[in-house]
Enzyme design. Structure first.
Site: not given
Length: 305
Positions: A122, A174, A181
């Site tokens: 990221s 992730k 997010e």
């Protein structure tokens, strides 16, 4: 320290630049040779014209990093690279791959004596300057061999990277990161849309975003980015209301269902992305017709192409 980097797109190229600045020798390959040549001139990357050349230029035991789109492209390159590698070599998948695919691939490569490290990355286009957050899964010894690489790529040698666990765990972390997010982005979007709706207040959205960046509990890098683009454009009239989904939001929602863990915010944020893509249009038309059927309510004519 040397590393082969296959895939020099926006992320891969910037990672190669940061690695070179950190003193890591990078042998790079991209399907567009002009990109590789440019990085060779600019950053001192050793250019390879083929995947085979990447492997040939590295001293065994080799470290090869794939920075490619997740899915079929990554699988094709794993299939192409694996026969070129030898026992003791390490292959890193830096794509947003599905963690179960990473577990399967690691088991298959282990039969050849090759170790797969899955690295969730990221940082976007800013990572070259600010560093990347690295969520790493895989064999302990393989990860240890890559430690110098992670320390250079991360914001600091002792911050921003973590060996999360066995193969698949890096991409799992992730995946959940990207689900979070989605939820954060959706919350900001809804909040600013609600602020904009009170036109009688004459609210300055850019000023509000800037205010919230300092001392507020909702401050974040996403808010920093929001404040920046609102300075020049608060109406966003020229932006199509279409939000793509990369796949990781879907995997996160599916995982929540499979594990029986409630994740309504992340799941609804994913549904809103589907809606922005026009996937709710037919259902909305159905609703309009049902309402007309039972209550005689008027239906607004659609636009004809």
């Amino acid at each position: 320290m040397e590393l082969g980097m296959i895939g020099l797109g926006r992320m891969g190229a910037n990672m190669a630049r940061r690695l070179r600045r950190g003193g890591v020798t990078v042998v790079g390959y991209n399907r567009d040779p002009a990109v590789t040549r440019q990085l060779a001139q600019e950053a001192g990357v050793q250019a390879a014209e083929t995947v085979q050349q990447v492997v040939q230029k590295l001293v065994p035991p080799r470290l090869v990093w794939l920075m490619l789109p997740a899915g079929e492209v990554t699988q094709q390159h794993i299939d192409a690279v694996a026969p070129l590698l030898a026992r003791g070599d390490v292959l890193v998948d830096g794509a947003n791959s599905y963690y179960k695919d990473s577990m399967r691939r690691a088991a298959q490569l282990a039969q050849r004596g090759i170790k797969l490290v899955d690295a969730g990355v990221s940082g976007g286009v800013w990572g070259v300057h600010n560093g990347y957050a690295l969520m790493v899964g895989g064999d302990y010894d393989a990860v240890r061999r890559l430690e110098t690489v992670f320390k250079v790529l991360a914001p600091a040698p002792d911050k921003g990277w973590l060996h999360c666990g066995p193969a698949g765990s890096g991409h799992f972390v992730k995946m959940v990161h990207n689900g979070i997010e989605y939820g954060m982005m959706q919350a900001y979007a809804e909040g600013f849309a609600l602020l904009k709706s009170r036109e009688d207040f004459g609210l300055d959205l850019a000023a509000i975003a800037e205010l919230w960046r300092h001392g507020s509990v909702v401050r974040s890098w996403l808010l920093d980015l929001t404040a920046e683009f609102l300075k020049s454009d608060q109406t966003l009239a020229d932006i199509e209301p279409y939000v793509a989904d990369s796949g990781e939001g879907r995997w996160t929602a599916i995982e929540a269902v499979e594990q029986g863990v409630p994740a309504p915010v992340m799941s609804l944020a994913l549904m809103m992305r589907f809606a922005s893509q026009g996937k709710s249009d037919y259902g909305d038309r159905m609703l309009a017709m049902m309402r007309k059927g039972f209550g005689g309510h008027a239906v607004k004519p659609g636009k004809k192409d």
